[in-house]
Structures are given as C-alpha cells and as structure tokens.
Design a protein around this motif. Structure first.
Motif, short mmCIF file in Angstrom:
data_model
loop_
_atom_site.label_atom_id
_atom_site.label_comp_id
_atom_site.label_asym_id
_atom_site.label_seq_id
_atom_site.Cartn_x
_atom_site.Cartn_y
_atom_site.Cartn_z
N ASP A 239 0.86 -1.18 0.00
CA ASP A 239 0.00 0.00 0.00
C ASP A 239 0.90 1.24 0.00
OD1 ASP A 239 -1.74 2.05 0.48
OD2 ASP A 239 -2.79 1.09 2.14
N GLU A 240 1.31 1.61 -1.20
CA GLU A 240 2.29 2.71 -1.32
C GLU A 240 1.78 4.04 -0.77
OE1 GLU A 240 2.68 2.57 -5.56
OE2 GLU A 240 4.79 2.00 -5.36
N LYS A 241 0.49 4.28 -1.01
CA LYS A 241 -0.07 5.57 -0.59
C LYS A 241 -0.03 5.71 0.93
CE LYS A 241 -3.46 6.77 -4.01
NZ LYS A 241 -4.86 6.96 -4.24
N ASN A 242 -0.51 4.69 1.60
CA ASN A 242 -0.53 4.79 3.06
C ASN A 242 0.86 4.64 3.66
OD1 ASN A 242 -3.21 5.49 3.69
ND2 ASN A 242 -3.84 3.45 3.04
N GLN A 243 1.75 3.96 2.93
CA GLN A 243 3.14 3.92 3.38
C GLN A 243 3.70 5.34 3.43
OE1 GLN A 243 5.94 1.20 4.13
NE2 GLN A 243 5.91 3.17 5.14
N GLN A 244 3.50 6.06 2.35
CA GLN A 244 3.97 7.45 2.35
C GLN A 244 3.25 8.26 3.43
OE1 GLN A 244 2.61 9.93 -0.93
NE2 GLN A 244 4.61 10.92 -1.04
N GLY A 245 1.93 8.03 3.53
CA GLY A 245 1.12 8.79 4.49
C GLY A 245 1.63 8.61 5.91
N ILE A 246 1.87 7.37 6.32
CA ILE A 246 2.24 7.14 7.72
C ILE A 246 3.66 7.65 7.99
CG2 ILE A 246 2.98 4.69 7.44
CD1 ILE A 246 1.10 6.18 10.46
N ARG A 247 4.55 7.54 7.01
CA ARG A 247 5.92 8.06 7.24
C ARG A 247 5.88 9.59 7.30
NH1 ARG A 247 8.87 3.76 3.85
NH2 ARG A 247 9.35 2.20 5.44
N PHE A 248 5.07 10.18 6.46
CA PHE A 248 4.92 11.64 6.52
C PHE A 248 4.45 12.04 7.92
CE2 PHE A 248 1.99 15.32 6.14
CZ PHE A 248 2.88 16.26 5.67
N CYS A 249 3.50 11.29 8.46
CA CYS A 249 2.95 11.62 9.79
C CYS A 249 4.04 11.48 10.87
CB CYS A 249 1.77 10.71 10.12
SG CYS A 249 0.33 11.06 9.10
N LYS B 7 -11.07 2.61 5.35
CA LYS B 7 -11.55 3.89 4.81
C LYS B 7 -11.19 5.04 5.78
CE LYS B 7 -15.85 5.07 5.38
NZ LYS B 7 -17.29 5.09 5.40
N PHE B 8 -11.48 4.84 7.05
CA PHE B 8 -11.17 5.91 8.03
C PHE B 8 -9.66 6.09 8.18
CE2 PHE B 8 -15.52 5.02 9.92
CZ PHE B 8 -16.05 6.24 9.53
N PHE B 9 -8.94 5.00 8.07
CA PHE B 9 -7.48 5.09 8.21
C PHE B 9 -6.87 5.95 7.10
CE2 PHE B 9 -3.39 3.22 6.78
CZ PHE B 9 -2.60 3.70 7.81
N GLY B 10 -7.29 5.70 5.86
CA GLY B 10 -6.76 6.45 4.72
C GLY B 10 -7.05 7.93 4.87
N PHE B 11 -8.23 8.22 5.37
CA PHE B 11 -8.66 9.60 5.58
C PHE B 11 -7.74 10.27 6.62
CE2 PHE B 11 -12.81 11.96 7.05
CZ PHE B 11 -12.24 13.18 6.70
N ALA B 12 -7.47 9.54 7.71
CA ALA B 12 -6.65 10.12 8.78
C ALA B 12 -5.19 10.28 8.33
CB ALA B 12 -6.72 9.24 10.03
N THR B 13 -4.66 9.24 7.71
CA THR B 13 -3.23 9.22 7.41
C THR B 13 -2.84 10.17 6.29
OG1 THR B 13 -3.21 6.99 8.15
CG2 THR B 13 -1.33 7.63 6.85
N ARG B 14 -3.75 10.35 5.33
CA ARG B 14 -3.43 11.24 4.21
C ARG B 14 -4.30 12.51 4.25
NH1 ARG B 14 -0.12 9.28 0.20
NH2 ARG B 14 -1.07 10.69 -1.29
#
Ligand code: BGC
Length: 761
Positions: A309-319, A649-656
């Motif tokens: 899951d590349e998008k959320n990988q980037q999202g969580i590292r950004f966070c 769904k909620f996770f993607g919203f929060a992380t990105r």
C-alpha cells in the motif's frame, strides 16, 4: 462520508514530491513541505517570493503575541485577551533579479519545477529552470533544513547555474523582521543589529509580550560573489551582484536563531550568546550529515512499514516525520500546537489533543518527551489555578487552548464549558506512569496536578436535588455540537476516573512514603473530608446508560433529540460552522467527533466487545467527522469490531488527511493531531495494541490489500518490533524482555516469538 481526496503529490515511500508548479496548490504545498525541529519551524514557502497566494510563516515554539485588543466584556469568566503564536523573523529572506527582472516562478517561464522533502534527511529542496530566451536559461536549486540537535541552527543553500549564455545576477539575502502576521500586522521591533561583509545579526522584540529573538548568519560563497551589508528599518542583510558565465555558484547561509521566551526579564547575554553560537555553527555538509544520522536513528526506532500500500506507506511516514519535527522532547516549556509550527490557524495553541492523541506516540517511542509534555502542564499549574477561580471554582482548570498556560479561547462555550483538557491531563499522568513506572514524576509533580484537577471537578460538579447522583451540569463534552448539556457521559466518566486515580495515588503515597504524604497534604492543605467528598462523588457519578441496548447516552436527553440524516447534508455545506448558523448546529443529534466512543477508546478494556459494537453502530452514523480527531478513533473501533472496510476507509482519511487535503484547509497548516492519530490508528487500530490494562495487549489484524506491516514501540527499556502478515505475527524484543498478551494469551518475550494468526479468534 462526503469528503474526497485531492491527489496532487507524487507517491514515494520516503519523500514528499511536487512535480510542476501549480499556483492554486502553492499554500497547500507550503504546509506539506514545512520543516521544523520543535524549537522552530518554517513553512515550505519560496524564499525569493512568488506572486500568488503564499504564507511566509516562520515560527518559534513559545514566541507569541497578545490579541490586538482587550475584550471589554464585564461577564466574569470570559477570556479578556487571547494570545497567538506570532509569525517571526524570516531568516530565509531572499530576492533575486536576473538581468534586472525579479525572479517569480508564477510570472516567468520555467520548466522542470520540483519541490521535495526527504524524510531521511529533513532537507527540503526546490529546483527549476528559468527560461529567459532561447540562449539564456538559468537553473536554480534551493535547499534548506533545520538542525535537529542543537535546534538553534537553520541552513539555506542557493545554487544558481547559467546553462547557456551569461546572465547578470543581483541578489539580497538577509533577516526580515518586517514579516506580517495574518498578512496584515507586524509585531516586531528590531532592538539592535550589526553586520560585516559576511555576517549579520539582529535582535528582534515582540511588541506586547517583550520576548526576544536573536537571529544571525554567516555567508559562505565563492570569491566571485561580492557581498555588501545593508540594513533598512527591519531588514538586515547583504546585497550581491555578479555575472554568471556558463557556471554555477553556491551560497550557503548558516543561521543561528536563539529565543528568549521570558516575557518579564530579558536575558542580558542574548547578544553574546547568539554570537558565540553563530561562531561555532557547523558548515552545511557537516550539519546535514549529523541530521542524517539523527533521522536514521528515528527511523530505526519508530518506522512503520506497510508492504502492499504505497499511498498509506507514504502517508504514515509523513505523519511520523512531521510529528517528530513538531515535538521531540527538546524543552518542557514547549507543547504541541494543533497545527504544529506549520501555520497560523488555531493560533498555534495546544489543546487536550496533546494528552489524548499525541502523548501515546511519545510514551511508546520517546518517554522523555512524554514526560516533558506533562511537565508543561505542571509548569502552568498556577495559570490553571487562576482559571478555576475565574470560573468561580477551586483547584485547577486547564485551558482549552493555550500557548503559555492561560486560557486563550475567546469562545465562551468552549473555554467555560469544556473540561476535557483537565481530565486529559489526569488521564495523561495515569497513562504515562502506568507505562513507564515513573513514580518519581508521579509523587513529585503528578499528584499535585491530580489533587488540583480533582478539586476543580468537585467544585464544578454537583449533586442532583435529592443527592442521589453526582455529575456535571451545563457543560460541553468533546463533541462540540452539543452545548450546555447535563451529565455528558464523557465528562462524568473521565471525572470519575480522575477522582479514583487521585485517591489511589494518595493512598499509595501514604503507604510507601508517609513523610512525603504529610508534607504534600500540608503544602496543598488537603483535608480528609475533601478526599472523602471525592470518593462519594465518584461513587455516585451518573453515567447515562441504556442497559437493554448497552448504549451510553452522550448526555442526559440526547436520545430524545431530533434526528437528522448526516448523509443527506449537501457537501457544499461543509465546513458546517461556515454554512449553518451556530445555534442550528446544536439542535439535533448530529455529532462532530467521538464523545462516548472517545472514553471507550481511552479506557478500552473496561468495556465489553458487545458494548463497543452497540455504541459504534449507534454513534458512527451520527458523526460528521468535522474534527480531524475523529476518523482515526472510528478506525480503531472498526478494526476491533472486524469491520475492515470501514477501518481502512477511516485510516486512509486520517493518514493522508493533509497530503490529499481532505478537509480543504491544509493550506492553513498541518493537522498535527490527526498526524499523531495516524500512529494510533496503526498501532492501536490494526495492531490491536492496548495499554490501559494490567499488561500490554496485541491483537493484530491486517487489511486485505496489505501483504505485511510492521511497527515498533519502546516499553520499559525494550525496543519491540511487531511484524504482521497474513499468516503470523512476529515479535522481536531488544532488551531485558517483556510480557505481552497476544490474542488473549500471555507470553514472556526475551528475544523473538512467532504466533500463528490461526490462534486469533
Ligand atoms: C475539535 C477539538 C480539538 C481542536 C483542536 C476542534 O475542531 O473539536 O476537539 O481540540 O479542534 O484540534
């Protein structure tokens, strides 16, 4: 959920990347490319200026100004003067003229524009080629980073390369104290400045709070670049002129910024200290390598890896990266603003978000930083005592929004009716001590805060007319869409927990250190009947509950409120505060953010799965997630309840949330709480981590599209790595060993353990 992602940035596991310049996204990009080190922060703005919407934000943790004027209200308890984090010296000040024309990426022809932020180094880089005509092209590269240790150093590098024919370059670099706040007001006086051909320094002072900021820099350039100092009223710097013949020049600006937050007595040595630190400032490359090592350690200890899951990988590292930039334990007089150091919305204030959302990350990654956060509350205990008096109470009432410990929220219904900051402090003390066993902190500082918060709650709470129920009348819980309610379940529940913990700690102290107990009782004038009253209030605390349906009622009378279907609210009506009159929002059962689910999250293991399901199913459809605090908590429950689609769904919203600008307000700054909540979302959500019981718990689940994920945490000196794939959970422990409850079974883990996922029910 009506909110939609605005996908703009490139996906990369270790970077944020913008390719091509889009002036409409400029302010969003400035927030995303913010750099900070807890001490200071700057938005990712273009230092040379750009003729489009931009916010040149440069902030220091704890440097603030007072509201423009005093509120002339005669109503007692209403905040008379607010305060806000003030935009401070622009130490990246730059002007560039090429062949007499000011460089402006929005007006001139440019190509190959990229802006990026590297999570492994903390360096922000921007480059593009300016096309003047077919014979003249100039390549620009701007780099900047902030030293993580020591956090007083900032670095800027400008590279200019004539790719074809020669060009004339005129430049100014400097320190700009004429910076505008809200794009309108300047709050700085320059008290002193000095300069020579390669360095300048200046001290600026805030107008009404009398805080001081020393800023000074040293230039490192090729000999070709002739530098000449200049100064105007509030801008001090250097002018440079040179001709570039098919060659490249590099200008490094090594800046030292030192703040003196004290509003009363000025540090008499600030000028000398500044000069001394400036003279010792390492060059760009050395500091860059130090930073790289710092981030290497951060990723070694805190990384979350998601495979599939590349998008959320980037999202969580950004966070994780942004949270670490915002706060990492530099100084106990700092806190975490709801927008970190990335923008002026929320005025830089810290909220109850710190103890409920941010603290867990620090407890389990950087316990020293988590103690510092609690010490901020200890150091501002007197302000909270004063606030309690303003509200006709005793004890200590912590502010809903603050930078310096005083209440800074001038919306009375929040500042006077919301007590979750006070109960959050007591929750934070409990959670921290439980998971670090830092009893020294508890007895030296924690207990004093607990006593004062409990006193406040006892004096603000009340008994019903026939003395059978205790609780809070005329309050607002965390859900800000229900105001002036009685017996808000969250407030009552958290107050009960606060009383119980205070009494437990007092009891414990009496047993183990009676001298300290007596000293504390004398100093705080604690009477036995006061403790007895807390005990009685706790026992009689009324928490509205429908036994048959296992439902907590958000407040007395909530179940009778008119119902509205939140899915039918047109998307154009968001944000609701701007489109619905304030009072209209209050007149139905719609909620802004978790309230019942919030206390069920904080004390998760005190509730049965059936209760969690009943309350999630009831409240989630009524919630519009208007607060960035909302999606992650819902995701945690959805993961626990096996509702994987909703959890994802909620996770993607929060992380990105910020990367994809879900709330369409990333331009104002990053949602730091949502950023912290993303970590909670992985660790407590998918990892099923629980830290509110006798031992730490893990119940990992994995979203269907992920192949594997891993996270780490520290616990009592151990560094623990958890790797979860479809088949098994592998736990590796570096340290003395830990006890963990995994899928309901206790394990002593010394080095490594594999548990098959088949055992998960
Ligand atoms: C939320 C509060 C929160 C604040 C700062 C508001 O929108 O309702 O709970 O403390 O934002 O994040």
């Amino acid at each position: 959920m009506a909110k939609q992602a605005y996908e703009y940035f490139k996906i990369d596991p270790w970077k944020m990347i913008e390719e091509g310049f889009n002036h409409e996204r400029n302010k969003v990009a400035e927030s995303i490319f913010s750099i900070a080190n807890e001490y200071m922060g700057v938005r990712g703005y273009m230092e040379e200026g750009v003729s489009t919407d931009t916010l040149l934000g440069s902030y220091f943790n704890g440097i603030y100004e007072n509201g423009l004027k005093e509120n002339e209200t005669h109503y007692k308890g209403i905040v008379k003067r607010t305060h806000f984090m003030v935009n401070s010296v622009n130490w990246l000040y730059t002007k560039i003229l090429i062949n007499g024309i000011q460089l402006d990426v929005n007006k001139q022809e440019i190509r190959n524009f990229t802006r990026s932020l590297d999570f492994k180094t903390g360096e922000m880089k921007r480059s593009f080629i300016l096309v003047l005509d077919k014979n003249r092209e100039v390549k620009f590269t701007f780099r900047r980073f902030l030293s993580m240790r020591p956090p007083i150093y900032g670095y800027q590098r400008i590279e200019i390369e004539a790719l074809k024919d020669s060009v004339d370059v005129e430049m100014e670099v400097g320190l700009d104290y004429s910076i505008l706040h809200w794009g309108k007001y300047n709050f700085w006086d320059v008290l002193k400045h000095d300069g020579d051909s390669h360095s300048v320094k200046a001290i600026g002072k805030t107008k009404t709070t009398n805080q001081h900021v020393f800023s000074g820099y040293e230039l490192k350039t090729n000999s070709k670049v002739k530098t000449e100092p200049f100064s105007s009223e509030k801008v001090i710097g250097h002018k440079m002129t040179f001709v570039l013949n098919n060659e490249k020049i590099q200008i490094d600006k090594l800046t030292t910024n030192i703040i003196d937050k004290n509003t009363e007595s000025k540090n008499p040595n600030l000028w000398e200290d500044g000069i001394e630190h400036l003279s010792k400032q390492p060059i760009y490359q050395i500091a860059f390598e130090e930073n790289q090592k710092y981030w290497e350690k951060v990723w070694h200890d805190y990384d979350i890896e998601i495979i599939g899951d590349e998008k959320n990988q980037q999202g969580i590292r950004f966070c994780i990266f942004q949270l670490q930039q915002t706060y990492n334990g530099v100084d106990p007089s700092n806190n975490i603003g709801a927008k970190g150091l990335t923008g002026e919305a929320y005025s830089g204030h810290a909220f109850w978000d710190t103890e409920t959302y941010c603290l867990p990350f620090f407890i389990f990654n950087n316990p020293k930083a988590s103690k510092n956060l609690l010490m901020f509350r200890y150091h501002t205990l007197d302000n909270a005592r004063k606030r309690a008096k303003d509200l006709d109470c005793i004890g200590a009432c912590y502010p809903i929004a603050t930078l310096n410990g005083d209440e800074a929220c001038d919306l009375w219904q929040h500042a006077s009716l919301q007590f979750q900051p006070s109960t959050a402090v007591s929750y934070g003390i409990w959670h921290y001590v439980k998971n670090t066993l830092d009893k020294e902190f508890l007895y030296d500082y924690g207990i004093e805060m607990l006593i004062e918060i409990s006193r406040f709650l006892l004096s603000r709470g009340d008994w019903n007319h026939n003395h059978t129920k205790f609780g809070f009348y005329g309050v607002m819980g965390p859900d800000e869409f229900q105001m002036m309610v009685n017996h808000n379940a969250y407030t009552n529940f958290m107050a009960k927990k606060t009383f119980d913990y205070t009494l437990e700690v007092m009891d414990e102290l009496k047993r183990i250190d009676s001298k300290k107990y007596i000293k504390l009782s004398d100093e705080l004038n604690i009477k036995q009947n006061e403790l007895k009253a807390m005990n009685e209030a706790s026992k009689a605390m009324y928490i509205p509950y429908d036994k048959e349906n296992l439902l907590y009622e958000q407040h007395e009378g909530y179940f009778d409120l008119p119902h509205i279907d939140v899915d039918k609210i047109p998307v154009e009506d968001f944000p609701l505060y701007s489109h619905w009159s304030y009072d209209r929002i209050y007149r139905n059962d719609m909620i802004k953010q978790p309230d019942v689910l919030m206390f069920m999250f904080l004390y998760n293991q005190s509730f049965s799965k059936e209760e969690k399901k009943a309350n999630y199913d009831y409240y989630e459809p009524r919630c519009i997630h208007e607060s960035s605090l909302s999606p992650s908590i819902h995701s945690v429950f959805a993961a626990e309840l096996g509702k994987m689609d909703e959890a994802v769904k909620f996770f993607g919203f929060a992380t990105r949330m910020d990367i994809d600008d879900y709330n369409r307000n990333t331009c104002e700054g990053l949602h730091t709480t949502s950023i912290a909540a993303s970590w909670i979302n992985i660790v407590y959500g998918f990892g099923g981590f629980r830290s509110d019981g006798d031992s730490l718990v893990l119940n990992p689940v994995i979203p269907p599209m992920w192949k594997q994920y891993s996270f780490k945490f520290k616990y009592l000196g151990n560094l623990i790595t958890v790797v979860v794939n479809k088949k098994q959970v592998e736990i590796t422990c570096h340290g003395q060993g830990v006890e963990l409850m995994i899928y309901g079974k206790k394990y002593q883990i010394k080095s490594n353990l594999k548990v098959s996922k088949d055992v998960a029910s």
